[in-house]
Enzyme design. Structure first.
Site, PDB file in Angstrom:
ATOM      1  N   ARG A 137      -3.562   5.706  -9.037  1.00 44.49           N
ATOM      2  CA  ARG A 137      -3.736   4.601  -8.071  1.00 44.49           C
ATOM      3  C   ARG A 137      -5.063   3.890  -8.312  1.00 44.49           C
ATOM      4  O   ARG A 137      -6.046   4.541  -8.678  1.00 44.49           O
ATOM      5  CB  ARG A 137      -3.773   5.144  -6.642  1.00 44.49           C
ATOM      6  CG  ARG A 137      -2.430   5.409  -6.035  1.00 44.49           C
ATOM      7  CD  ARG A 137      -2.621   5.890  -4.602  1.00 44.49           C
ATOM      8  NE  ARG A 137      -3.027   4.837  -3.705  1.00 44.49           N
ATOM      9  CZ  ARG A 137      -3.891   4.993  -2.705  1.00 44.49           C
ATOM     10  NH1 ARG A 137      -4.496   6.139  -2.503  1.00 44.49           N
ATOM     11  NH2 ARG A 137      -4.177   3.985  -1.923  1.00 44.49           N
TER      12      ARG A 137
ATOM     13  N   GLU B 154       0.872  -1.176   0.000  1.00 45.40           N
ATOM     14  CA  GLU B 154       0.000   0.000   0.000  1.00 45.40           C
ATOM     15  C   GLU B 154       0.910   1.229   0.000  1.00 45.40           C
ATOM     16  O   GLU B 154       1.641   1.466   0.955  1.00 45.40           O
ATOM     17  CB  GLU B 154      -0.905  -0.075   1.233  1.00 45.40           C
ATOM     18  CG  GLU B 154      -1.840   1.074   1.381  1.00 45.40           C
ATOM     19  CD  GLU B 154      -2.681   1.318   0.133  1.00 45.40           C
ATOM     20  OE1 GLU B 154      -3.321   0.375  -0.364  1.00 45.40           O
ATOM     21  OE2 GLU B 154      -2.662   2.459  -0.368  1.00 45.40           O
TER      22      GLU B 154
ATOM     23  N   HIS C 147       2.368  -7.821 -10.526  1.00 39.77           N
ATOM     24  CA  HIS C 147       3.211  -8.463  -9.504  1.00 39.77           C
ATOM     25  C   HIS C 147       3.941  -9.671 -10.084  1.00 39.77           C
ATOM     26  O   HIS C 147       3.461 -10.797  -9.937  1.00 39.77           O
ATOM     27  CB  HIS C 147       2.329  -8.955  -8.352  1.00 39.77           C
ATOM     28  CG  HIS C 147       1.760  -7.879  -7.510  1.00 39.77           C
ATOM     29  ND1 HIS C 147       2.278  -7.542  -6.283  1.00 39.77           N
ATOM     30  CD2 HIS C 147       0.715  -7.054  -7.710  1.00 39.77           C
ATOM     31  CE1 HIS C 147       1.581  -6.557  -5.767  1.00 39.77           C
ATOM     32  NE2 HIS C 147       0.614  -6.239  -6.611  1.00 39.77           N
TER      33      HIS C 147
ATOM     34  N   CYS D  10       3.778  -2.372  -8.629  1.00 37.72           N
ATOM     35  CA  CYS D  10       2.482  -1.939  -8.084  1.00 37.72           C
ATOM     36  C   CYS D  10       2.642  -0.731  -7.149  1.00 37.72           C
ATOM     37  O   CYS D  10       2.929   0.357  -7.619  1.00 37.72           O
ATOM     38  CB  CYS D  10       1.775  -3.117  -7.443  1.00 37.72           C
ATOM     39  SG  CYS D  10      -0.006  -2.879  -7.369  1.00 37.72           S
TER      40      CYS D  10
ATOM     41  N   GLU E 154       6.395 -11.184  -8.961  1.00 41.04           N
ATOM     42  CA  GLU E 154       6.936 -12.064  -7.904  1.00 41.04           C
ATOM     43  C   GLU E 154       5.954 -13.158  -7.489  1.00 41.04           C
ATOM     44  O   GLU E 154       6.354 -14.109  -6.836  1.00 41.04           O
ATOM     45  CB  GLU E 154       7.351 -11.223  -6.677  1.00 41.04           C
ATOM     46  CG  GLU E 154       6.225 -10.716  -5.785  1.00 41.04           C
ATOM     47  CD  GLU E 154       5.434  -9.543  -6.381  1.00 41.04           C
ATOM     48  OE1 GLU E 154       5.736  -9.131  -7.512  1.00 41.04           O
ATOM     49  OE2 GLU E 154       4.496  -9.073  -5.706  1.00 41.04           O
TER      50      GLU E 154
HETATM   51  N1  GLN Z   1      -3.491   0.150  -4.484  1.00 37.17           N
HETATM   52  C1  GLN Z   1      -2.228   0.028  -3.837  1.00 37.17           C
HETATM   53  C2  GLN Z   1      -1.601   1.384  -3.555  1.00 37.17           C
HETATM   54  O1  GLN Z   1      -2.157   2.394  -3.844  1.00 37.17           O
HETATM   55  C3  GLN Z   1      -1.259  -0.804  -4.626  1.00 37.17           C
HETATM   56  C4  GLN Z   1      -1.687  -2.219  -4.619  1.00 37.17           C
HETATM   57  C5  GLN Z   1      -0.567  -3.205  -4.690  1.00 37.17           C
HETATM   58  O2  GLN Z   1       0.592  -2.868  -4.510  1.00 37.17           O
HETATM   59  N2  GLN Z   1      -0.932  -4.442  -4.875  1.00 37.17           N
HETATM   60  O3  GLN Z   1      -0.540   1.436  -3.050  1.00 37.17           O
END
Ligand code: GLN
Length: 212
Positions: A111, A51, A186, A82, A188
Site C-alpha cells: 500500500r 481507501e 486510475h 488502486c 477511469e
Molecule cells: N492508498 C489507498 C489504499 O490503501 C489507495 C489509493 C487509491 O485507491 N487511490 O487503499
C-alpha cells in the site's frame, strides 16, 4: 449482433461514477453494486479506487464480503484499480492488521508504495494486450505489486527511477490472472477507455452477457 455484458461497479466508496462512464464507453452496461442482490445479476465487477481499509470495513458492514468472495471463487471476472487492486490481492504489505482482501490474484501488494514525495504522479505505462501506444497512468497514493505468484501475467510496469523505489525494469503496476485484472493507476480519470475495453473483452470471453 453484439454481446453486451452487465458490469457492476462496487459502489461503497470511491470513483464509482467515472468507472461507470468508462464501462459504458467500452460497450457494456454499467450498474452500481451496493447489495448482494445487485451483485447476483452482474457478469463482472469493477472494484474502484478509494481507501482499501475503509472499503474492507464497508464490505463487512454491507454484508457483501462473503458473497463477493464466493463469486470471485466461482470465476466472476473482476477489475480492481488502486484500492481495488489491494482488495484483490492475496497479501497486503503496509496494510492495517484488520483489513481484509479476497486473494483472487496470487500477488503481494504494498500500500502507498511509491512514498510520500510522490504520493501522486502521472506516467505513461506500456500495457501488454492494449494497443495504440502507452496508457496515461494516473497514480494516487498507489500500491505496487511486490511479488507475483503462479499464473499471474504482468501487463505493465512503471519506471521507478533510482531512488528508494528503484527496481530493475520498473515496478509492476498492472497484472492479470485468470478472470481478474488489476492496475495501480486510475484509468477511469482519463477519457481513454482502452483498459476498460480490455476488461469488457475479458468478461465477454468468459461467456457472459446478452446478445443484442
Ligand atoms: N492508498 C489507498 C489504499 O490503501 C489507495 C489509493 C487509491 O485507491 N487511490 O487503499
Amino acid at each position: 449482433m453484439t454481446v453486451v455484458p452487465e458490469i457492476g461497479v462496487l459502489a461503497l466508496q470511491g470513483d464509482v461514477v467515472d468507472h461507470m462512464r468508462a464501462i459504458e464507453a467500452a460497450g457494456a452496461r454499467a450498474v452500481p453494486v451496493r447489495r448482494e442482490s445487485e451483485l447476483d445479476s452482474v457478469d463482472g465487477l469493477v472494484i474502484p479506487g478509494g481507501e482499501s481499509t475503509t472499503m474492507s470495513k464497508l464490505l463487512t458492514v454491507f454484508e457483501l464480503f462473503e458473497p463477493l468472495a464466493k463469486r470471485l471463487d466461482a470465476g466472476m471476472p473482476a477489475f480492481g484499480s488502486c484500492a481495488g487492486m489491494i482488495l484483490l490481492a492475496g497479501e497486503v504489505l503496509d496494510g492495517r492488521t484488520d483489513q481484509r482482501s479476497f486473494g483472487a490474484i496470487p500477488m503481494t501488494v504494498r500500500r502507498n508504495a511509491f512514498g510520500r514525495q510522490v504520493d501522486s504522479f502521472e506516467s505513461p505505462v506500456e500495457l501488454t494486450g492494449v494497443e495504440g501506444g502507452p496508457f496515461h497512468g494516473v497514480f494516487i497514493r498507489a500500491p505496487w505489486v511486490e511479488r507475483i505468484g503462479e499464473g499471474v501475467e504482468v501487463l505493465g510496469r512503471v519506471d521507478s527511477g533510482d531512488g528508494p523505489a528503484a527496481e530493475p525494469g520498473g515496478r509492476i503496476v498492472a497484472v492479470r490472472a485468470g478472470a481478474c485484472m488489476a492496475t495501480s493507476f486510475h484509468p477511469e480519470v482519463t477519457p481513454d477507455a482502452r483498459v476498460h475495453r480490455y476488461f469488457v473483452d475479458m468478461v465477454r470471453r468468459s461467456g457472459a452477457g446478452t446478445v443484442e
